[in-house]
Design an enzyme around this catalytic site. Structure first.
Site, PDB file in Angstrom:
ATOM      1  CD  GLN A 197      25.868  39.590  56.178  1.00  0.00           C
ATOM      2  OE1 GLN A 197      25.504  38.898  57.329  1.00  0.00           O
ATOM      3  NE2 GLN A 197      25.248  40.139  55.441  1.00  0.00           N
TER       4      GLN A 197
ATOM      5  CD  GLU B  61      20.941  36.863  57.601  1.00  0.00           C
ATOM      6  OE1 GLU B  61      21.486  37.937  56.769  1.00  0.00           O
ATOM      7  OE2 GLU B  61      20.780  37.393  58.833  1.00  0.00           O
TER       8      GLU B  61
ATOM      9  CB  CYS C  98      18.583  40.038  59.418  1.00  0.00           C
ATOM     10  SG  CYS C  98      18.019  41.705  59.241  1.00  0.00           S
TER      11      CYS C  98
ATOM     12  CE1 TYR D 196      17.401  49.130  51.808  1.00  0.00           C
ATOM     13  CE2 TYR D 196      17.033  47.216  50.431  1.00  0.00           C
ATOM     14  CZ  TYR D 196      16.564  48.207  51.064  1.00  0.00           C
ATOM     15  OH  TYR D 196      15.396  48.697  51.165  1.00  0.00           O
TER      16      TYR D 196
END
Length: 369
Positions: free
Chosen positions: A193, A361, A327, A221
């Site tokens: 991140q 985001e 995102c 993920y």
């Protein structure tokens, strides 16, 4: 020095709020919870091309450069206020040292930086030449000089089919989330991140959404375990998938470092896991893992910009509770067209991971209707 329009930050964030609210309106989303970013020095990684300018003196000069998105013209970058203060200090320090050694500066075309709140930094030097033993000796001496100047630094050399790691290719980040501290190993050239302050806010929000959850959690993920490690406290067991080998290795380290004993990581893609759950095909990687032993009522997804593929959306729909971090709100909304048929949005959030850009985001917490 690149100037940031700090005085316009609130206005830019308000515009993002309006856009995301409008995108989520067809799904009867509640009012957004908004998490602003620090207005500068928020980005923990950055990459720059290098410009060799031989017009100034015989030895030439070396500059970080970027390219204007509109004109494509290069421009010199001496300071980069978007990036962490540690990256800015390293940018100013390393170029004069590289310039002193021809073996280090010649055919160097890019520098990548990865920094942490724990004040560690990786510098990756990318070359259009084969890296020799002479390069390695010079890079080792450079590392010693930088350490003597107070930097906790790792140096990596990259060229075609070459990666030379002087010591290690990772840094260990420490994040404060609520009243807890988490250690996260971050590997060079793997996804992390980019905005550490906002990452902490995302973790706090995700923990709050899933508090008092029943049963187990499935995460697709999972990367280096960023979310699953923090969320494990709210569940009996956690099963997580990740395809990239370096991320899986980092996740295994992070599980041990944070003393999490209820989290299992499987190296497979979300698409492969969907096939396994649906009985389409068997995987050797699942040997010894009893999927039937998990009672996953909650699923967490943080997909790439493309969102979830149609088969994975159908898989996600089978769970009572869905935590979706995105995102790319456009693909989030495409997925919500299907998910909203069976689930309602209980909570929605905007995390300003990327100030001064149009990128957003978003997070949504969905419950079965």
């Amino acid at each position: 020095m690149q100037q940031l329009p700090i005085e316009k930050y609130d206005e830019l964030l308000a515009e993002k709020c309006r856009k995301l609210t409008a995108l989520l309106a067809p799904f009867d989303a509640p009012a957004l919870t908004v998490f602003p970013s620090p207005t500068q020095h928020f980005r923990m990684r950055a990459e720059f091309r290098l410009w060799h300018d031989y017009s100034e003196n015989r030895g030439g000069n070396l500059y970080h450069i970027m390219f204007d998105k509109t004109t494509k013209q290069r421009y010199r970058v001496d300071q980069f206020p978007v990036a962490s203060q540690l990256i800015n200090r390293m940018m100013a320090t390393i170029l004069p040292l590289l310039k002193e050694q021809d073996v280090l500066s010649r055919k160097l075309f890019q520098i990548d930086y990865l920094s942490t709140l724990s004040e560690q930094i990786i510098v990756s030097l990318l070359y259009h030449k084969t890296l020799t033993d002479e390069w390695q000796e010079a890079a080792q001496a450079l590392k010693v000089r930088l350490r003597n100047l107070g930097f906790s630094v790792q140096i990596i050399g990259r060229a075609t089919k070459q990666k030379i790691c002087l010591d290690q290719d990772f840094v260990d980040e420490e994040l404060s989330v609520g009243d807890k501290k988490y250690v996260y190993r971050q590997v060079e050239n793997s996804f992390t991140q980019p905005n550490a302050a906002l990452n902490c806010k995302m973790l706090e929000w995700a923990i709050d959404c899933t508090r008092d959850s029943q049963g187990d959690l499935l995460e697709l993920y999972c990367g280096n375990g960023n979310f699953s490690i923090a969320l494990a406290q709210n569940f009996r067991k956690v099963l997580a998938t990740e395809i990239a080998k370096p991320s899986v290795a980092a996740a295994q380290f992070n599980i041990a470092a944070n003393q999490v004993d209820n989290l299992q990581i499987i190296r497979m893609s979300a698409e492969e896991f969907t096939q396994a759950v649906n009985g389409v095909r068997a995987f050797n990687r699942l040997k010894g893992i009893d999927l039937q032993a998990y009672e996953c009522h909650t699923i967490f997804v943080d997909p790439p910009r493309a969102g979830l593929d149609s088969d994975t959306v159908k898989l996600v729909q089978k769970y009572d509770r869905i935590l979706y971090i995105s995102c790319n709100p456009q693909t989030l909304c495409e997925n919500l067209q299907i998910l909203s048929q069976t689930h309602r949005i209980e909570r929605a959030a905007l995390f300003d991971q990327f100030p001064y850009t149009e990128h957003m985001e978003a997070g949504v917490w969905l419950m079965r209707k």
